[in-house]
Design a protein around this motif. Structure first.
Motif, PDB file in Angstrom:
ATOM      1  N   SER A   1       0.829  -1.279  -0.082  1.00  0.00           N
ATOM      2  CA  SER A   1      -0.006  -0.025   0.113  1.00  0.00           C
ATOM      3  C   SER A   1       0.884   1.178  -0.125  1.00  0.00           C
ATOM      4  N   GLU A   2       0.606   2.410  -0.722  1.00  0.00           N
ATOM      5  CA  GLU A   2       0.999   3.656  -0.749  1.00  0.00           C
ATOM      6  C   GLU A   2       0.979   4.268   0.466  1.00  0.00           C
ATOM      7  N   TYR A   3      -0.491   4.204   1.182  1.00  0.00           N
ATOM      8  CA  TYR A   3      -0.867   4.604   2.214  1.00  0.00           C
ATOM      9  C   TYR A   3      -0.960   3.781   3.578  1.00  0.00           C
ATOM     10  N   PRO A   4      -0.353   4.033   4.768  1.00  0.00           N
ATOM     11  CA  PRO A   4      -0.283   3.270   5.789  1.00  0.00           C
ATOM     12  C   PRO A   4      -1.786   3.097   6.217  1.00  0.00           C
ATOM     13  N   SER A   5      -2.016   1.815   6.727  1.00  0.00           N
ATOM     14  CA  SER A   5      -3.334   1.715   7.332  1.00  0.00           C
ATOM     15  C   SER A   5      -3.063   2.426   9.030  1.00  0.00           C
ATOM     16  N   THR A   6      -4.465   2.412   9.320  1.00  0.00           N
ATOM     17  CA  THR A   6      -4.669   2.619  10.679  1.00  0.00           C
ATOM     18  C   THR A   6      -3.927   1.993  11.647  1.00  0.00           C
ATOM     19  N   VAL A   7      -3.726   0.698  11.604  1.00  0.00           N
ATOM     20  CA  VAL A   7      -2.902  -0.056  12.529  1.00  0.00           C
ATOM     21  C   VAL A   7      -1.582   0.190  12.314  1.00  0.00           C
ATOM     22  N   ALA A   8      -1.094   0.441  11.134  1.00  0.00           N
ATOM     23  CA  ALA A   8       0.295   0.686  10.924  1.00  0.00           C
ATOM     24  C   ALA A   8       0.648   2.171  11.477  1.00  0.00           C
ATOM     25  N   LEU A   9      -0.214   2.837  11.469  1.00  0.00           N
ATOM     26  CA  LEU A   9      -0.136   4.391  12.023  1.00  0.00           C
ATOM     27  C   LEU A   9       0.032   4.339  13.512  1.00  0.00           C
ATOM     28  N   ARG A  10      -0.927   3.581  13.982  1.00  0.00           N
ATOM     29  CA  ARG A  10      -0.943   3.520  15.546  1.00  0.00           C
ATOM     30  C   ARG A  10       0.373   2.441  16.137  1.00  0.00           C
ATOM     31  N   THR A  11       0.896   1.687  15.121  1.00  0.00           N
ATOM     32  CA  THR A  11       1.972   0.864  15.755  1.00  0.00           C
ATOM     33  C   THR A  11       3.153   1.840  15.396  1.00  0.00           C
ATOM     34  N   ILE A  12       3.209   2.699  14.670  1.00  0.00           N
ATOM     35  CA  ILE A  12       4.447   3.681  14.371  1.00  0.00           C
ATOM     36  C   ILE A  12       4.349   4.534  15.564  1.00  0.00           C
ATOM     37  N   GLU A  13       3.115   5.110  16.018  1.00  0.00           N
ATOM     38  CA  GLU A  13       3.206   5.953  17.327  1.00  0.00           C
ATOM     39  C   GLU A  13       3.594   5.296  18.437  1.00  0.00           C
ATOM     40  N   ARG A  14       3.051   3.969  18.847  1.00  0.00           N
ATOM     41  CA  ARG A  14       3.636   3.091  19.900  1.00  0.00           C
ATOM     42  C   ARG A  14       5.148   2.973  19.809  1.00  0.00           C
ATOM     43  N   LEU A  15       5.568   2.862  18.839  1.00  0.00           N
ATOM     44  CA  LEU A  15       6.921   2.526  18.766  1.00  0.00           C
ATOM     45  C   LEU A  15       7.934   4.002  18.842  1.00  0.00           C
ATOM     46  N   ARG A  16       7.081   5.107  18.499  1.00  0.00           N
ATOM     47  CA  ARG A  16       7.888   6.336  18.746  1.00  0.00           C
ATOM     48  C   ARG A  16       7.674   6.429  20.303  1.00  0.00           C
ATOM     49  N   ARG A  17       6.781   6.063  21.101  1.00  0.00           N
ATOM     50  CA  ARG A  17       6.800   6.213  22.515  1.00  0.00           C
ATOM     51  C   ARG A  17       7.820   5.160  22.965  1.00  0.00           C
ATOM     52  N   LEU A  18       7.822   4.048  22.547  1.00  0.00           N
ATOM     53  CA  LEU A  18       8.663   3.126  22.872  1.00  0.00           C
ATOM     54  C   LEU A  18      10.145   3.586  22.925  1.00  0.00           C
ATOM     55  N   GLU A  19      10.443   4.356  21.940  1.00  0.00           N
ATOM     56  CA  GLU A  19      11.777   4.631  21.542  1.00  0.00           C
ATOM     57  C   GLU A  19      12.378   5.794  22.430  1.00  0.00           C
ATOM     58  N   GLU A  20      11.178   6.662  22.758  1.00  0.00           N
ATOM     59  CA  GLU A  20      11.319   8.027  23.824  1.00  0.00           C
ATOM     60  C   GLU A  20      11.742   7.121  25.285  1.00  0.00           C
ATOM     61  N   GLU A  21      10.821   6.364  25.485  1.00  0.00           N
ATOM     62  CA  GLU A  21      11.009   5.748  26.813  1.00  0.00           C
ATOM     63  C   GLU A  21      12.505   4.952  27.035  1.00  0.00           C
ATOM     64  N   ALA A  22      12.909   4.273  25.891  1.00  0.00           N
ATOM     65  CA  ALA A  22      14.233   3.648  25.888  1.00  0.00           C
ATOM     66  C   ALA A  22      15.353   4.860  26.074  1.00  0.00           C
ATOM     67  N   ARG A  23      14.985   6.014  25.312  1.00  0.00           N
ATOM     68  CA  ARG A  23      15.993   7.057  25.436  1.00  0.00           C
ATOM     69  C   ARG A  23      16.118   7.469  26.809  1.00  0.00           C
ATOM     70  N   LEU A  24      15.129   7.647  27.537  1.00  0.00           N
ATOM     71  CA  LEU A  24      14.965   8.219  28.942  1.00  0.00           C
ATOM     72  C   LEU A  24      15.382   7.102  29.990  1.00  0.00           C
ATOM     73  N   SER A  25      14.925   5.854  29.749  1.00  0.00           N
ATOM     74  CA  SER A  25      15.436   4.985  30.827  1.00  0.00           C
ATOM     75  C   SER A  25      16.675   4.170  30.597  1.00  0.00           C
ATOM     76  N   GLY A  26      17.213   4.161  29.407  1.00  0.00           N
ATOM     77  CA  GLY A  26      18.177   3.346  29.080  1.00  0.00           C
ATOM     78  C   GLY A  26      18.070   1.998  28.482  1.00  0.00           C
ATOM     79  N   THR A  27      18.649   1.590  27.585  1.00  0.00           N
ATOM     80  CA  THR A  27      18.487   0.261  26.966  1.00  0.00           C
ATOM     81  C   THR A  27      19.750  -0.135  26.315  1.00  0.00           C
TER      82      THR A  27
END
Length: 84
Positions: free
Chosen positions: A27-53
């Motif tokens: 697909s050229e356009y990401p699905s709603t599930v893909a967009l929500r997963t991207i947002e979840r991964l962004r939050r996970l990355e932010e948490e990893a940056r703050l807490s160490g990983t």
């Protein structure tokens, strides 16, 4: 869903499987599930940056975002990383 013995900023197997299946969607356009997963991964990355990983965990999170088409950069992260 995270196991109780798994650190909060780890990429769990369910999310990794979801990313792999979404990456195969033609697909050229990401699905709603893909967009929500991207947002979840962004939050996970932010948490990893703050807490160490570990470097490997951080790279998995960033790679999963890119596979889904997310090219937003949070800036370079040089650690400190936890030992592998």
């Amino acid at each position: 869903m995270l196991n109780s013995d798994q650190p909060a900023c780890e990429l769990d197997t369910e999310t990794a499987s979801l990313v792999a299946s979404l990456a195969n969607e033609p697909s050229e356009y990401p699905s709603t599930v893909a967009l929500r997963t991207i947002e979840r991964l962004r939050r996970l990355e932010e948490e990893a940056r703050l807490s160490g990983t570990s470097r490997q965990t951080f790279q998995k999170i960033v790679s999963a975002r890119r596979v889904l088409g997310d090219h937003v950069e949070f800036g370079r992260y040089t650690g400190p990383f936890l030992p592998e």
